[in-house]
Scaffold this motif. Sequence first.
Motif, PDB file in Angstrom:
ATOM      1  N   ALA A  15       0.835  -1.205   0.000  1.00 27.70           N
ATOM      2  CA  ALA A  15       0.000   0.000   0.000  1.00 27.70           C
ATOM      3  C   ALA A  15       0.868   1.253   0.000  1.00 27.70           C
ATOM      4  O   ALA A  15       0.577   2.214  -0.723  1.00 27.70           O
ATOM      5  N   ASP A  16       1.932   1.254   0.790  1.00 27.03           N
ATOM      6  CA  ASP A  16       2.847   2.406   0.812  1.00 27.03           C
ATOM      7  C   ASP A  16       3.482   2.622  -0.558  1.00 27.03           C
ATOM      8  O   ASP A  16       3.555   3.756  -1.043  1.00 27.03           O
ATOM      9  N   ARG A  17       3.938   1.545  -1.200  1.00 24.93           N
ATOM     10  CA  ARG A  17       4.548   1.644  -2.527  1.00 24.93           C
ATOM     11  C   ARG A  17       3.541   2.132  -3.552  1.00 24.93           C
ATOM     12  O   ARG A  17       3.821   3.033  -4.340  1.00 24.93           O
ATOM     13  N   ARG A  18       2.354   1.551  -3.522  1.00 18.88           N
ATOM     14  CA  ARG A  18       1.319   1.948  -4.487  1.00 18.88           C
ATOM     15  C   ARG A  18       0.892   3.398  -4.264  1.00 18.88           C
ATOM     16  O   ARG A  18       0.613   4.117  -5.220  1.00 18.88           O
ATOM     17  N   TRP A  19       0.842   3.847  -3.009  1.00 19.16           N
ATOM     18  CA  TRP A  19       0.491   5.232  -2.742  1.00 19.16           C
ATOM     19  C   TRP A  19       1.555   6.167  -3.319  1.00 19.16           C
ATOM     20  O   TRP A  19       1.229   7.187  -3.938  1.00 19.16           O
ATOM     21  N   THR A  20       2.827   5.843  -3.126  1.00 20.41           N
ATOM     22  CA  THR A  20       3.911   6.667  -3.665  1.00 20.41           C
ATOM     23  C   THR A  20       3.831   6.736  -5.183  1.00 20.41           C
ATOM     24  O   THR A  20       3.985   7.810  -5.776  1.00 20.41           O
ATOM     25  N   GLU A  21       3.578   5.608  -5.822  1.00 19.21           N
ATOM     26  CA  GLU A  21       3.444   5.580  -7.284  1.00 19.21           C
ATOM     27  C   GLU A  21       2.248   6.424  -7.733  1.00 19.21           C
ATOM     28  O   GLU A  21       2.347   7.205  -8.683  1.00 19.21           O
ATOM     29  N   LEU A  22       1.127   6.280  -7.049  1.00 21.44           N
ATOM     30  CA  LEU A  22      -0.076   7.035  -7.399  1.00 21.44           C
ATOM     31  C   LEU A  22       0.167   8.528  -7.233  1.00 21.44           C
ATOM     32  O   LEU A  22      -0.221   9.334  -8.094  1.00 21.44           O
ATOM     33  N   LEU A  23       0.820   8.917  -6.158  1.00 16.14           N
ATOM     34  CA  LEU A  23       1.100  10.322  -5.913  1.00 16.14           C
ATOM     35  C   LEU A  23       1.966  10.906  -7.020  1.00 16.14           C
ATOM     36  O   LEU A  23       1.717  12.027  -7.487  1.00 16.14           O
ATOM     37  N   GLN A  24       2.965  10.171  -7.475  1.00 16.18           N
ATOM     38  CA  GLN A  24       3.813  10.639  -8.577  1.00 16.18           C
ATOM     39  C   GLN A  24       2.995  10.806  -9.860  1.00 16.18           C
ATOM     40  O   GLN A  24       3.155  11.777 -10.593  1.00 16.18           O
ATOM     41  N   GLU A  25       2.117   9.853 -10.135  1.00 17.96           N
ATOM     42  CA  GLU A  25       1.277   9.934 -11.329  1.00 17.96           C
ATOM     43  C   GLU A  25       0.361  11.148 -11.262  1.00 17.96           C
ATOM     44  O   GLU A  25       0.205  11.884 -12.247  1.00 17.96           O
ATOM     45  N   LEU A 100     -10.393   7.173  -7.978  1.00 16.66           N
ATOM     46  CA  LEU A 100     -10.685   8.583  -8.164  1.00 16.66           C
ATOM     47  C   LEU A 100      -9.733   9.196  -9.195  1.00 16.66           C
ATOM     48  O   LEU A 100     -10.149  10.013 -10.028  1.00 16.66           O
ATOM     49  N   ALA A 101      -8.468   8.791  -9.167  1.00 16.81           N
ATOM     50  CA  ALA A 101      -7.501   9.275 -10.160  1.00 16.81           C
ATOM     51  C   ALA A 101      -7.900   8.817 -11.568  1.00 16.81           C
ATOM     52  O   ALA A 101      -7.775   9.581 -12.528  1.00 16.81           O
ATOM     53  N   LEU A 102      -8.393   7.599 -11.691  1.00 14.30           N
ATOM     54  CA  LEU A 102      -8.844   7.112 -12.997  1.00 14.30           C
ATOM     55  C   LEU A 102     -10.048   7.914 -13.488  1.00 14.30           C
ATOM     56  O   LEU A 102     -10.136   8.248 -14.674  1.00 14.30           O
ATOM     57  N   VAL A 103     -10.953   8.252 -12.587  1.00 15.35           N
ATOM     58  CA  VAL A 103     -12.069   9.133 -12.950  1.00 15.35           C
ATOM     59  C   VAL A 103     -11.512  10.472 -13.445  1.00 15.35           C
ATOM     60  O   VAL A 103     -11.993  11.025 -14.441  1.00 15.35           O
ATOM     61  N   GLY A 104     -10.486  10.970 -12.775  1.00 16.13           N
ATOM     62  CA  GLY A 104      -9.844  12.213 -13.199  1.00 16.13           C
ATOM     63  C   GLY A 104      -9.266  12.115 -14.601  1.00 16.13           C
ATOM     64  O   GLY A 104      -9.366  13.056 -15.389  1.00 16.13           O
ATOM     65  N   VAL A 105      -8.683  10.978 -14.933  1.00 13.51           N
ATOM     66  CA  VAL A 105      -8.125  10.781 -16.275  1.00 13.51           C
ATOM     67  C   VAL A 105      -9.240  10.774 -17.321  1.00 13.51           C
ATOM     68  O   VAL A 105      -9.111  11.377 -18.392  1.00 13.51           O
ATOM     69  N   VAL A 106     -10.340  10.113 -17.016  1.00 12.53           N
ATOM     70  CA  VAL A 106     -11.484  10.095 -17.954  1.00 12.53           C
ATOM     71  C   VAL A 106     -12.037  11.511 -18.124  1.00 12.53           C
ATOM     72  O   VAL A 106     -12.334  11.942 -19.248  1.00 12.53           O
ATOM     73  N   LEU A 107     -12.156  12.248 -17.028  1.00 10.41           N
ATOM     74  CA  LEU A 107     -12.622  13.634 -17.111  1.00 10.41           C
ATOM     75  C   LEU A 107     -11.630  14.504 -17.882  1.00 10.41           C
ATOM     76  O   LEU A 107     -12.032  15.412 -18.626  1.00 10.41           O
ATOM     77  N   LEU A 108     -10.338  14.228 -17.728  1.00 12.44           N
ATOM     78  CA  LEU A 108      -9.334  14.960 -18.496  1.00 12.44           C
ATOM     79  C   LEU A 108      -9.509  14.711 -19.988  1.00 12.44           C
ATOM     80  O   LEU A 108      -9.413  15.644 -20.794  1.00 12.44           O
ATOM     81  N   LEU A 109      -9.775  13.476 -20.349  1.00 16.43           N
ATOM     82  CA  LEU A 109     -10.030  13.161 -21.757  1.00 16.43           C
ATOM     83  C   LEU A 109     -11.203  13.993 -22.274  1.00 16.43           C
ATOM     84  O   LEU A 109     -11.131  14.590 -23.363  1.00 16.43           O
ATOM     85  N   ALA A 110     -12.272  14.058 -21.509  1.00 16.56           N
ATOM     86  CA  ALA A 110     -13.438  14.838 -21.919  1.00 16.56           C
ATOM     87  C   ALA A 110     -13.106  16.335 -21.981  1.00 16.56           C
ATOM     88  O   ALA A 110     -13.550  17.036 -22.901  1.00 16.56           O
ATOM     89  N   THR A 111     -12.324  16.824 -21.038  1.00 20.47           N
ATOM     90  CA  THR A 111     -11.938  18.238 -21.028  1.00 20.47           C
ATOM     91  C   THR A 111     -11.106  18.589 -22.249  1.00 20.47           C
ATOM     92  O   THR A 111     -11.350  19.595 -22.926  1.00 20.47           O
ATOM     93  N   VAL A 112     -10.109  17.765 -22.534  1.00 19.47           N
ATOM     94  CA  VAL A 112      -9.249  18.011 -23.690  1.00 19.47           C
ATOM     95  C   VAL A 112     -10.058  17.948 -24.977  1.00 19.47           C
ATOM     96  O   VAL A 112      -9.908  18.799 -25.866  1.00 19.47           O
ATOM     97  N   ALA A 113     -10.935  16.959 -25.086  1.00 20.35           N
ATOM     98  CA  ALA A 113     -11.767  16.836 -26.285  1.00 20.35           C
ATOM     99  C   ALA A 113     -12.644  18.065 -26.466  1.00 20.35           C
ATOM    100  O   ALA A 113     -12.757  18.618 -27.573  1.00 20.35           O
TER     101      ALA A 113
END
Length: 159
Positions: A15-25, A100-113
């Motif tokens: 969980a600590d490793r995955r959190w660090t990776e997610l934060l960087q992304e 939630l980050a994945l939702v953000g990526v989908v929303l980013l796709l819609a924003t850019v489009a």
Amino acid sequence: MILPRGRDETEEQRADRRWTELLQEVRVIQTGVQILFGFLLTVVFTARFTTLGTADRVIYAVTLLLGASTTGALVGTVTFHRLLAGHRLKPQTVLWAARLALVGVVLLLATVASALLLILRLALNDTVAPWVVAGLVAWFVLCWFVLPAWVLRRYSSSD
């Protein structure tokens, strides 16, 4: 030669490793979102905005709302962690923040489009712009979702 699968780590270490990776992304994507959203906020104050037709103003408003929603989802990953820190829920926090980050990526796709549609309607014309945007959305979907899904399927189901 068979390579060992996974890591030798506890659930908390994972969980600590995955959190660090997610934060960087999120840091990488959030910078781009902040710049895009900042530009969107200034558009309404330009002289050209007053010459936009109703359709372009609606596209602008939708784009602005999508940009705000994207920002909310991506910042939400950090506040999610902050509010749950210390409650011994790190694995669950990482799981939900990643969603939630994945939702953000989908929303980013819609924003850019949406932003591309507005800009290309002004730069090209009403007929060509939707086709160009559709092609770019297809490209983003391929890069952001299809290729990772293909790699996941290709290399994880071969056990």
